[in-house]
Scaffold this motif. Structure first.
Motif, PDB file in Angstrom:
ATOM      1  N   ARG A  68      26.780   7.231  33.895  1.00 48.81           N
ATOM      2  CA  ARG A  68      26.687   7.672  32.492  1.00 48.81           C
ATOM      3  C   ARG A  68      26.512   9.186  32.428  1.00 48.81           C
ATOM      4  N   LEU A  69      25.752   9.734  33.372  1.00 49.38           N
ATOM      5  CA  LEU A  69      25.616  11.191  33.449  1.00 49.38           C
ATOM      6  C   LEU A  69      26.961  11.839  33.732  1.00 49.38           C
ATOM      7  N   ASN A  70      27.726  11.227  34.642  1.00 48.97           N
ATOM      8  CA  ASN A  70      29.040  11.767  34.996  1.00 48.97           C
ATOM      9  C   ASN A  70      29.997  11.767  33.813  1.00 48.97           C
ATOM     10  N   ARG A  71      29.942  10.702  33.009  1.00 49.13           N
ATOM     11  CA  ARG A  71      30.804  10.661  31.811  1.00 49.13           C
ATOM     12  C   ARG A  71      30.455  11.776  30.848  1.00 49.13           C
ATOM     13  N   GLU A  72      29.153  12.050  30.716  1.00 47.71           N
ATOM     14  CA  GLU A  72      28.710  13.139  29.845  1.00 47.71           C
ATOM     15  C   GLU A  72      29.193  14.482  30.381  1.00 47.71           C
ATOM     16  N   ILE A  73      29.150  14.639  31.695  1.00 48.12           N
ATOM     17  CA  ILE A  73      29.625  15.875  32.323  1.00 48.12           C
ATOM     18  C   ILE A  73      31.113  16.058  32.056  1.00 48.12           C
ATOM     19  N   ARG A  74      31.887  14.989  32.257  1.00 43.42           N
ATOM     20  CA  ARG A  74      33.340  15.084  32.033  1.00 43.42           C
ATOM     21  C   ARG A  74      33.655  15.410  30.578  1.00 43.42           C
ATOM     22  N   ARG A  75      32.880  14.848  29.671  1.00 45.05           N
ATOM     23  CA  ARG A  75      33.110  15.121  28.244  1.00 45.05           C
ATOM     24  C   ARG A  75      32.894  16.594  27.937  1.00 45.05           C
ATOM     25  N   ARG A  76      31.887  17.193  28.557  1.00 48.30           N
ATOM     26  CA  ARG A  76      31.559  18.582  28.267  1.00 48.30           C
ATOM     27  C   ARG A  76      32.438  19.569  29.032  1.00 48.30           C
ATOM     28  N   THR A  77      32.939  19.152  30.210  1.00 52.37           N
ATOM     29  CA  THR A  77      33.760  20.074  31.003  1.00 52.37           C
ATOM     30  C   THR A  77      35.243  19.973  30.648  1.00 52.37           C
ATOM     31  N   ARG A  78      35.608  18.982  29.858  1.00 48.34           N
ATOM     32  CA  ARG A  78      37.016  18.798  29.491  1.00 48.34           C
ATOM     33  C   ARG A  78      37.562  20.013  28.740  1.00 48.34           C
TER      34      ARG A  78
ATOM     35  N   ALA B  92      24.082  23.046  34.041  1.00 43.45           N
ATOM     36  CA  ALA B  92      23.612  23.343  32.691  1.00 43.45           C
ATOM     37  C   ALA B  92      23.553  22.076  31.856  1.00 43.45           C
ATOM     38  N   ARG B  93      24.569  21.235  31.992  1.00 44.73           N
ATOM     39  CA  ARG B  93      24.603  19.976  31.243  1.00 44.73           C
ATOM     40  C   ARG B  93      23.522  19.017  31.740  1.00 44.73           C
ATOM     41  N   LEU B  94      23.359  18.909  33.061  1.00 42.89           N
ATOM     42  CA  LEU B  94      22.336  18.031  33.634  1.00 42.89           C
ATOM     43  C   LEU B  94      20.941  18.470  33.195  1.00 42.89           C
ATOM     44  N   ARG B  95      20.733  19.776  33.228  1.00 39.50           N
ATOM     45  CA  ARG B  95      19.434  20.331  32.853  1.00 39.50           C
ATOM     46  C   ARG B  95      19.119  20.055  31.383  1.00 39.50           C
ATOM     47  N   TYR B  96      20.137  20.171  30.549  1.00 42.77           N
ATOM     48  CA  TYR B  96      19.949  19.932  29.120  1.00 42.77           C
ATOM     49  C   TYR B  96      19.648  18.455  28.855  1.00 42.77           C
TER      50      TYR B  96
ATOM     51  N   ALA C 299      25.820  26.730  26.154  1.00 42.01           N
ATOM     52  CA  ALA C 299      26.875  27.140  25.235  1.00 42.01           C
ATOM     53  C   ALA C 299      27.491  28.472  25.662  1.00 42.01           C
ATOM     54  N   LEU C 300      26.664  29.420  26.117  1.00 41.02           N
ATOM     55  CA  LEU C 300      27.179  30.711  26.562  1.00 41.02           C
ATOM     56  C   LEU C 300      28.109  30.555  27.765  1.00 41.02           C
ATOM     57  N   ILE C 301      27.687  29.711  28.734  1.00 48.73           N
ATOM     58  CA  ILE C 301      28.534  29.474  29.910  1.00 48.73           C
ATOM     59  C   ILE C 301      29.838  28.812  29.492  1.00 48.73           C
ATOM     60  N   GLU C 302      29.718  27.823  28.614  1.00 43.77           N
ATOM     61  CA  GLU C 302      30.891  27.068  28.194  1.00 43.77           C
ATOM     62  C   GLU C 302      31.905  27.971  27.495  1.00 43.77           C
ATOM     63  N   MET C 303      31.407  28.855  26.617  1.00 41.29           N
ATOM     64  CA  MET C 303      32.305  29.772  25.926  1.00 41.29           C
ATOM     65  C   MET C 303      32.982  30.710  26.915  1.00 41.29           C
TER      66      MET C 303
ATOM     67  N   ARG D  98      11.870  26.334  24.802  1.00 32.95           N
ATOM     68  CA  ARG D  98      12.396  26.199  26.159  1.00 32.95           C
ATOM     69  C   ARG D  98      13.499  25.159  26.215  1.00 32.95           C
ATOM     70  N   ARG D  99      13.271  24.034  25.526  1.00 32.01           N
ATOM     71  CA  ARG D  99      14.296  22.987  25.533  1.00 32.01           C
ATOM     72  C   ARG D  99      15.550  23.479  24.816  1.00 32.01           C
ATOM     73  N   ARG D 100      15.332  24.210  23.733  1.00 35.09           N
ATOM     74  CA  ARG D 100      16.465  24.716  22.963  1.00 35.09           C
ATOM     75  C   ARG D 100      17.211  25.786  23.750  1.00 35.09           C
ATOM     76  N   GLU D 101      16.456  26.566  24.546  1.00 40.61           N
ATOM     77  CA  GLU D 101      17.044  27.662  25.299  1.00 40.61           C
ATOM     78  C   GLU D 101      18.082  27.141  26.296  1.00 40.61           C
ATOM     79  N   SER D 102      17.831  25.966  26.888  1.00 40.90           N
ATOM     80  CA  SER D 102      18.779  25.431  27.867  1.00 40.90           C
ATOM     81  C   SER D 102      20.110  25.112  27.212  1.00 40.90           C
ATOM     82  N   SER D 103      20.090  24.643  25.944  1.00 41.42           N
ATOM     83  CA  SER D 103      21.347  24.361  25.256  1.00 41.42           C
ATOM     84  C   SER D 103      22.068  25.656  24.895  1.00 41.42           C
ATOM     85  N   VAL D 104      21.312  26.721  24.605  1.00 45.21           N
ATOM     86  CA  VAL D 104      21.905  28.024  24.329  1.00 45.21           C
ATOM     87  C   VAL D 104      22.606  28.545  25.573  1.00 45.21           C
ATOM     88  N   GLU D 105      21.933  28.439  26.728  1.00 48.21           N
ATOM     89  CA  GLU D 105      22.520  28.875  27.993  1.00 48.21           C
ATOM     90  C   GLU D 105      23.811  28.128  28.272  1.00 48.21           C
TER      91      GLU D 105
END
Length: 398
Positions: free
Chosen positions: A337-347, A364-368, A102-106, A93-100
């Motif tokens: 710190r959460l916001n910085r992580e979000i910006r890093r992933r949405t860049r 998706a990032r917050l959930r992960y 990645a699919l959205i990000e792609m 389940r934890r791994r599935e959230s990172s898969v989701e």
């Protein structure tokens, strides 16, 4: 050497056979682990009769699991008299959230369908066909919406709120889209992301709708909201949670004071501000603030002095709460710190096609992040707050 003595090897067939051999080995190992977990839970092997038995087996049900070795079939034991919560499924389940994610990000980054097929096969051993990419994203969005709108069934004394701005492309023009985020510390001291929503901007209407939604979902026990000073936010909190207090983030307050401070005086003014918040109680902090204001006026820093004089009380609310919590309540750093992580992933996305797409990737990032150690490690010892309540200190629940 004659041709009939030469051995010809089909490399493709060999690779496929090896891959299938590994897949079967993984499948057998995982199913064996499931059986061992079931035996430990009911405290008995199959057909074993013991006085210590906790439950009984009732067959199996199949569940597919995607691994790097390919898709395997798990035969999950059904148990009567005891709940079967396998560590294997929880890890999935934890791994599935990172898969989701990645699919959205792609998808949002504009990766071609063919490239998505190649990447998914390389990562998870399963090739996502062109016809299922859009359906996968709809399914992912559904999971995220369920998580985003889940009932809040605990009490959350401390609530951190903030907004983050991302870019979206609207009719060929770029404009900001605001995502409002709420993170809270529950009654047991653990952090949870309790809300995320699209806001037109950080105004009263957006914050009011956001807070009302949190309340409808069950947000209760709120004693303190922590965030940057925003007139719309303050008004919304007073309307939805009138008994809760508000703590202005000290970091943002310092930046506000520095905006009217000459560069040559920055270090000296910073030391003065830190001295105010280093006091042992609220009264001492107020006295120190008065002295700092007088000193700044002597230095001809009248604008900085006025900002402190007008707003310092808003930054001292945390002193009404247990001393052990002060360092984590006086600023909004935990959500920053959460916001910085979000910006890093949405860049990697650049500009989003719309606000909803931005919201989905942020969630998706917050959930992960929340599924990792961030959300599973105790953040505060809430016994200090409980003891303060027992002593009759004036802290009321929102």
């Amino acid at each position: 050497m004659s041709d009939n003595k030469i051995i010809h090897l089909n490399e493709g067939v060999i690779k496929q056979e090896l891959k299938e051999l590994v897949r079967k080995s993984v499948e057998e190992t995982l199913n064996e682990l499931l059986e061992q977990e079931a035996a430990e839970l009911i405290n008995a092997d199959r057909y074993e009769r013991t006085e210590d038995r906790q439950g009984y087996r009732s067959g199996h049900y199949e569940r597919k699991l995607t691994t790097t070795s390919g898709e395997v079939k798990l035969k999950v034991p059904k148990l009567k008299g005891v709940a079967f919560e396998t560590a294997i499924i929880e890890r999935y389940r934890r791994r599935e959230s990172s898969v989701e994610e990645a699919l959205i990000e792609m998808y949002l980054a504009g990766v071609s369908v063919r490239r998505v097929e190649d990447i998914t096969e390389a990562l998870w051993g399963t090739r996502v066909s062109a016809g299922t990419v859009s359906n996968l994203n709809k399914k992912v969005y559904g999971h995220i919406e369920t998580w985003r709108n889940r009932p809040l069934q605990r009490k959350y004394p401390y609530v951190y709120v903030d907004g983050i701005y991302l870019k979206r492309n609207w009719g060929g023009e770029y404009e900001n889209v605001s995502i409002l985020i709420a993170m809270a510390v529950n009654e047991d001291g653990y952090r949870e992301v309790i809300g995320a929503a699209e806001g037109m901007r950080e105004d009263k209407a957006s914050w009011l709708e956001f807070l009302r939604n949190l309340k409808q979902r069950g947000l209760a026990g709120a004693r303190l909201f922590i965030g940057d000073k925003n007139l719309g936010l303050l008004e919304a909190i007073n309307e939805v949670y009138p008994d809760a207090k508000f703590q202005r983030c000290t970091v943002h307050f310092y930046r506000n004071v520095f905006s009217v401070t000459p560069r040559s005086k920055m270090k000296e003014v910073a030391a003065m501000l830190k001295a105010i918040h280093a006091q042992e109680n609220k009264e001492a902090a107020k006295e120190k603030a008065t002295a700092v204001v007088s000193k700044l006026r002597e230095m001809k820093l009248t604008e900085a002095a006025k900002k402190i004089e007008d707003s310092i009380i808003e930054t001292l609310t945390y002193m009404d709460f247990p001393y052990a919590h002060w360092s984590k309540l006086r600023s909004n750093n935990v959500i920053e710190r959460l916001n910085r992580e979000i910006r890093r992933r949405t860049r990697v996305v650049g500009a989003f096609p719309d606000g909803y797409s931005a919201l989905m990737l942020v969630c998706a990032r917050l959930r992960y992040v929340a599924s990792k150690s961030w959300g599973t490690r105790c953040y505060m010892n809430m016994k200090h707050l409980q003891e303060m309540q027992k002593e009759g200190t004036n802290i009321v629940a929102g």
